[in-house]
Design a protein around this motif. Sequence first.
Motif, PDB file in Angstrom:
ATOM      1  N   UNK A  43       0.828  -1.201   0.000  1.00  0.00           N
ATOM      2  CA  UNK A  43       0.000   0.000   0.000  1.00  0.00           C
ATOM      3  C   UNK A  43       0.861   1.248   0.000  1.00  0.00           C
ATOM      4  N   UNK A  44       0.255   2.347  -0.383  1.00  0.00           N
ATOM      5  CA  UNK A  44       0.948   3.621  -0.307  1.00  0.00           C
ATOM      6  C   UNK A  44       0.919   4.142   1.135  1.00  0.00           C
ATOM      7  N   UNK A  45       1.872   4.990   1.437  1.00  0.00           N
ATOM      8  CA  UNK A  45       1.895   5.592   2.760  1.00  0.00           C
ATOM      9  C   UNK A  45       0.745   6.589   2.893  1.00  0.00           C
ATOM     10  N   UNK A  46       0.052   6.531   4.015  1.00  0.00           N
ATOM     11  CA  UNK A  46      -1.099   7.392   4.216  1.00  0.00           C
ATOM     12  C   UNK A  46      -1.032   8.095   5.566  1.00  0.00           C
ATOM     13  N   UNK A  47      -1.582   9.282   5.609  1.00  0.00           N
ATOM     14  CA  UNK A  47      -1.685  10.009   6.863  1.00  0.00           C
ATOM     15  C   UNK A  47      -2.781   9.406   7.722  1.00  0.00           C
ATOM     16  N   UNK A  48      -2.479   9.193   8.981  1.00  0.00           N
ATOM     17  CA  UNK A  48      -3.418   8.543   9.900  1.00  0.00           C
ATOM     18  C   UNK A  48      -3.971   9.532  10.916  1.00  0.00           C
ATOM     19  N   UNK A  49      -3.091  10.233  11.586  1.00  0.00           N
ATOM     20  CA  UNK A  49      -3.507  11.182  12.621  1.00  0.00           C
ATOM     21  C   UNK A  49      -2.456  12.274  12.702  1.00  0.00           C
ATOM     22  N   UNK A  50      -2.923  13.511  12.646  1.00  0.00           N
ATOM     23  CA  UNK A  50      -2.006  14.654  12.566  1.00  0.00           C
ATOM     24  C   UNK A  50      -2.532  15.763  13.460  1.00  0.00           C
ATOM     25  N   UNK A  51      -1.631  16.485  14.083  1.00  0.00           N
ATOM     26  CA  UNK A  51      -2.015  17.602  14.925  1.00  0.00           C
ATOM     27  C   UNK A  51      -1.159  18.815  14.588  1.00  0.00           C
ATOM     28  N   UNK A  52      -1.765  19.992  14.665  1.00  0.00           N
ATOM     29  CA  UNK A  52      -0.990  21.222  14.549  1.00  0.00           C
ATOM     30  C   UNK A  52      -0.639  21.639  15.973  1.00  0.00           C
ATOM     31  N   UNK A  53       0.619  21.712  16.266  1.00  0.00           N
ATOM     32  CA  UNK A  53       1.052  21.913  17.644  1.00  0.00           C
ATOM     33  C   UNK A  53       0.717  23.300  18.172  1.00  0.00           C
ATOM     34  N   UNK A  54       0.499  24.245  17.286  1.00  0.00           N
ATOM     35  CA  UNK A  54       0.162  25.597  17.725  1.00  0.00           C
ATOM     36  C   UNK A  54      -1.333  25.809  17.851  1.00  0.00           C
ATOM     37  N   UNK A  55      -2.072  25.441  16.838  1.00  0.00           N
ATOM     38  CA  UNK A  55      -3.512  25.670  16.812  1.00  0.00           C
ATOM     39  C   UNK A  55      -4.305  24.525  17.433  1.00  0.00           C
ATOM     40  N   UNK A  56      -3.699  23.361  17.546  1.00  0.00           N
ATOM     41  CA  UNK A  56      -4.398  22.231  18.134  1.00  0.00           C
ATOM     42  C   UNK A  56      -5.366  21.536  17.201  1.00  0.00           C
ATOM     43  N   UNK A  57      -5.412  21.965  15.962  1.00  0.00           N
ATOM     44  CA  UNK A  57      -6.312  21.313  15.005  1.00  0.00           C
ATOM     45  C   UNK A  57      -5.787  19.918  14.707  1.00  0.00           C
ATOM     46  N   UNK A  58      -6.727  19.010  14.453  1.00  0.00           N
ATOM     47  CA  UNK A  58      -6.351  17.610  14.224  1.00  0.00           C
ATOM     48  C   UNK A  58      -6.977  17.077  12.953  1.00  0.00           C
ATOM     49  N   UNK A  59      -6.343  16.049  12.439  1.00  0.00           N
ATOM     50  CA  UNK A  59      -6.851  15.294  11.300  1.00  0.00           C
ATOM     51  C   UNK A  59      -6.760  13.820  11.656  1.00  0.00           C
ATOM     52  N   UNK A  60      -7.835  13.103  11.359  1.00  0.00           N
ATOM     53  CA  UNK A  60      -7.824  11.653  11.479  1.00  0.00           C
ATOM     54  C   UNK A  60      -8.354  11.052  10.184  1.00  0.00           C
ATOM     55  N   UNK A  61      -7.702  10.039   9.707  1.00  0.00           N
ATOM     56  CA  UNK A  61      -8.217   9.308   8.564  1.00  0.00           C
ATOM     57  C   UNK A  61      -9.548   8.672   8.944  1.00  0.00           C
ATOM     58  N   UNK A  62     -10.444   8.570   7.995  1.00  0.00           N
ATOM     59  CA  UNK A  62     -11.767   7.993   8.272  1.00  0.00           C
ATOM     60  C   UNK A  62     -11.652   6.586   8.855  1.00  0.00           C
ATOM     61  N   UNK A  63     -10.662   5.862   8.403  1.00  0.00           N
ATOM     62  CA  UNK A  63     -10.526   4.473   8.822  1.00  0.00           C
ATOM     63  C   UNK A  63     -10.146   4.315  10.296  1.00  0.00           C
ATOM     64  N   UNK A  64      -9.690   5.397  10.934  1.00  0.00           N
ATOM     65  CA  UNK A  64      -9.259   5.288  12.334  1.00  0.00           C
ATOM     66  C   UNK A  64     -10.064   6.170  13.278  1.00  0.00           C
ATOM     67  N   UNK A  65     -10.956   6.965  12.745  1.00  0.00           N
ATOM     68  CA  UNK A  65     -11.756   7.857  13.594  1.00  0.00           C
ATOM     69  C   UNK A  65     -12.521   7.057  14.636  1.00  0.00           C
ATOM     70  N   UNK A  66     -12.460   7.544  15.865  1.00  0.00           N
ATOM     71  CA  UNK A  66     -13.149   6.863  16.953  1.00  0.00           C
ATOM     72  C   UNK A  66     -12.336   5.746  17.585  1.00  0.00           C
TER      73      UNK A  66
END
Length: 127
Positions: A43-66
């Motif tokens: 598989x290709x490398x994919x982003x799973x969970x990411x945070x912006x250390x200053x703003x605190x905004x987050x991203x989660x891939x749909x496959x791992x949410x929850x």
Amino acid sequence: QVQLVESGGGSVRAGGSLRLSCAASGYTNGGRCVGWFRQGPGKEREGVAIIHTGFGSTYYADSVKGRFTLSQDNAKKTFYLQMNRLKPEDTAMYYCAATPIWSPPLCSASQSPYKYWGQGTQVTVSS
């Protein structure tokens, strides 16, 4: 130079949990994106969970949410990925990555903005 070292990978049965750690050195606190990517077999490398250390905004891939939660300990300059209810499809090499300092508040889930990468830690989930 920022260095990232992952730990905490291993083998677990489906439904189990693991916590990955990413220790940063040569790292200056400031707004940047730090996150976890993974690359499974064939598989290709994919982003799973990411945070912006200053703003605190987050991203989660749909496959791992929850199921996955990313957190940071600013004092220790360490980032954690708590992975619960693991599935066989979560099997992959997990990498910690960071962008240069003062990145925009909306973190990308693609690899290109991430200049610093760890060596990876293997997670294997058996059914």
